[in-house]
Write an enzyme that holds these catalytic residues in place. Structure first.
Site, short mmCIF file in Angstrom:
data_model
loop_
_atom_site.label_atom_id
_atom_site.label_comp_id
_atom_site.label_asym_id
_atom_site.label_seq_id
_atom_site.Cartn_x
_atom_site.Cartn_y
_atom_site.Cartn_z
N ASP A 90 0.85 -1.18 0.00
CA ASP A 90 0.00 0.00 0.00
C ASP A 90 0.90 1.25 0.00
O ASP A 90 1.85 1.32 0.79
CB ASP A 90 -0.85 -0.07 1.30
CG ASP A 90 -1.87 1.03 1.38
OD1 ASP A 90 -1.72 2.04 0.66
OD2 ASP A 90 -2.82 0.87 2.17
N ASP A 230 -7.38 15.30 -20.35
CA ASP A 230 -6.65 14.14 -20.87
C ASP A 230 -5.69 14.51 -22.00
O ASP A 230 -4.56 14.06 -22.03
CB ASP A 230 -7.68 13.10 -21.35
CG ASP A 230 -7.02 11.79 -21.77
OD1 ASP A 230 -6.03 11.39 -21.12
OD2 ASP A 230 -7.50 11.15 -22.73
N HIS A 235 -1.15 17.50 -24.46
CA HIS A 235 -0.72 17.23 -25.84
C HIS A 235 -1.01 18.39 -26.81
O HIS A 235 -0.13 18.87 -27.51
CB HIS A 235 -1.39 15.97 -26.38
CG HIS A 235 -1.22 14.74 -25.55
ND1 HIS A 235 -0.13 14.56 -24.72
CD2 HIS A 235 -1.96 13.62 -25.42
CE1 HIS A 235 -0.24 13.38 -24.13
NE2 HIS A 235 -1.34 12.78 -24.53
N LYS A 321 -13.06 11.21 -28.86
CA LYS A 321 -13.05 9.75 -29.01
C LYS A 321 -14.29 9.35 -29.80
O LYS A 321 -15.30 10.03 -29.78
CB LYS A 321 -13.05 9.09 -27.64
CG LYS A 321 -11.86 9.54 -26.78
CD LYS A 321 -11.26 8.40 -26.00
CE LYS A 321 -10.05 8.82 -25.22
NZ LYS A 321 -8.79 8.56 -25.92
C1 BG6 Z 1 -3.03 9.74 -23.94
C2 BG6 Z 1 -4.47 9.85 -23.54
O1 BG6 Z 1 -2.24 10.62 -23.19
O2 BG6 Z 1 -2.90 10.05 -25.31
C3 BG6 Z 1 -5.34 8.95 -24.40
O3 BG6 Z 1 -4.63 9.49 -22.18
C4 BG6 Z 1 -5.11 9.23 -25.88
O4 BG6 Z 1 -6.72 9.11 -24.09
C5 BG6 Z 1 -3.61 9.19 -26.17
O5 BG6 Z 1 -5.78 8.24 -26.63
C6 BG6 Z 1 -3.29 9.61 -27.60
O6 BG6 Z 1 -1.95 9.34 -27.84
P1 BG6 Z 1 -1.44 8.85 -29.24
O7 BG6 Z 1 0.04 8.77 -29.11
O8 BG6 Z 1 -2.09 7.52 -29.50
O9 BG6 Z 1 -1.91 9.88 -30.23
#
Ligand code: BG6
Length: 471
Positions: A90, A230, A235, A321
């Site tokens: 844990d 996310d 990104h 998505k």
């Molecule tokens: C991740 C997310 O960081 O990046 C995912 O948590 C997403 O939800 C993914 O699908 C996309 O990454 P890549 O490299 O597949 O474009």
């Protein structure tokens, strides 16, 4: 004066070793490093799953078989399996950290990789500190780093109370992708781009990251995150920063980091009217998802960067998505010529010229230009000057970033101030926003996203394959 090279880590502790991220991304990356002979340190997996070493090894074998690609390199896999150790416990229990200390001995400079839910970061960092496992060590923290500005600040404080700044590696795997590193290179290694790369010549910028698949078994994680946390805060914003930043003042990544932060600082905080949230039909039936969930699986936003270079240029970002295709693309739309000398010149007919960066799948850069059609009339077509950049040998981003973290190279990681500045942009919209609009799986999201961009045209929908010019 040249700075001394950081010393390489002599062990890797992998928290969350039984989780999905380790399975899909980290084990294949470690195997990749083992194949190249670039991995020789002990790897101690930590989790609270009541596993043992034999089970962890089976999991690594499974990950390599399913996610690594290419012919199996048995000696490399054997080497990797031989490096593994396992500690079960844990994260709230100091004994877990004592067991880890024992398993890591005699390492002096371990890297601790936190592939765990953000809610546990603080507990693990405190546990490492209390057990004396932080001195000389590095810590790699997965995204999302925090869930809003306040929590990111707190997390930065906790991390900094235990680790020096240059030992904290905030990972964003997009920064380890060749197509994304190439944005920085392409912008500043060429001279033709700069004269048009500004508000005088650019009408708008679009960025789409679309995925055909849904939350793919990650429903309970997704419920705590949603699309904005996310992929947008990290990104997509990182890509915007590379596109929008000023030239770094000198060579070296310190200067790049400094310019990227300024982009986030110049972004106007996102208002509810600049955001459309969507949720695919069927999301609420996914395992781990609340029946009345309002979490967004899609978002479209309009950003404003109030800098000298970009004032007045709208930036449209979209991700989701269960959309129509899996692809990532940037489209920089240029302003039309100042005079309509031909009947079919933009903006009256067709799209204006643009520059298109295909990020995945495949890497390509295209410049759309009008050319005359054969015949008497002075009318033409828009064609793409198209560069398909298929270079062998691209390292998977996680392998690249793991190797960098182990070696202490921080260039491709995110700085604390950048993370906070990015959250500051999203913060108002995280706190106050409209409902998530339903959309059909396989579509391009809710119609409100089209209405958002309508004042500046329409979304450019990336094709599933990026291997050819767009007609
Ligand atoms: C991740 C997310 O960081 O990046 C995912 O948590 C997403 O939800 C993914 O699908 C996309 O990454 P890549 O490299 O597949 O474009």
């Amino acid at each position: 004066m040249k700075r001394p090279r950081p010393e390489s880590s002599d062990a890797l502790a992998l928290f969350g070793v039984t989780g999905d991220l380790a399975h899909r991304m980290i084990f294949p990356a470690l195997y990749e490093l083992a194949k190249r002979g670039a991995l020789a340190v002990p790897i101690v997996g930590v989790a609270y799953s009541h596993w043992d070493l034999a089970r962890l090894r089976r999991r690594v074998e499974d990950a390599v078989a399913r996610f690594a690609g290419g012919a199996l390199d048995r000696p490399a896999l054997r080497r990797l399996l031989g490096l593994l150790r396992y500690v079960d416990g844990d994260y709230h229990d100091p004994d877990t950290f004592q067991a880890l200390k024992h398993a890591l001995a005699p390492a002096r400079r371990p890297t601790h990789y936190l592939a765990i839910p953000p809610s546990l970061f603080a507990t693990v960092i405190a546990g490492l500190g209390a057990a004396g496992l932080a001195g000389g060590a590095r810590v790699v923290v997965e995204k999302p780093f925090g869930r809003d500005l306040d929590s990111a600040r707190r997390l930065n404080e906790i991390a900094r109370s235990t680790f020096p700044d240059d030992s904290i590696f905030r990972i964003d795997h997009y920064l380890g992708k060749e197509a994304i590193m190439n944005i920085l290179y392409f912008r500043f290694a060429n001279s033709f781009l700069e004269p048009v790369w500004n508000r005088d010549r650019v009408a708008s910028v679009q960025l789409t990251l679309s995925e055909r698949f849904g939350v793919a078994g990650r429903g309970s994680f997704y419920e705590t995150a949603g699309c904005l946390r996310d992929v947008v805060q990290n990104h997509l914003f990182q890509i915007v920063a590379l596109l929008a930043m000023e030239p770094p003042a000198r060579r070296g990544f310190g200067a790049v980091h400094a310019e990227k932060v300024k982009v986030f600082q110049a972004m106007r905080p996102l208002q509810p009217g600049d955001l459309v949230r969507g949720q695919y039909e069927g999301y609420r039936e996914e395992p781990g998802v609340a029946k009345d969930s309002d979490v967004e699986t899609f978002c479209a936003l309009r950003l404003h960067i109030d800098s000298w270079r970009w004032a007045g240029v709208p930036w449209y970002l979209r991700s989701g998505k269960r959309l129509a295709s899996t692809a990532a693309e940037i489209l920089v739309e240029l302003k039309p010529p100042p005079q309509r000398l031909f009947a079919d010149s933009a903006p009256a007919a067709g799209r204006p010229n643009y520059l298109r960066f295909r990020l995945s799948p495949g890497h390509a850069i295209a410049l759309a230009a009008r050319v005359k059609r054969v015949g008497e009339a002075f009318v033409g077509l828009q064609r793409e000057l198209f560069l398909l950049d298929k270079q062998p040998g691209e390292e998977p981003p996680y392998a690249r970033l793991l190797a960098d973290a182990l070696a202490g190279r921080g260039a491709l990681f995110t700085r604390a101030d950048a993370v906070e500045a990015a959250w500051a942009v999203l913060d108002p919209a995280l706190k106050r926003h409209g409902p998530a609009r339903p959309y059909r799986p396989g579509s391009w999201g809710p119609r409100q996203a089209d209405e958002l961009i309508a004042p500046h045209g329409a979304w450019h929908n990336p094709a599933p394959s990026g291997d050819g010019p767009r007609r």
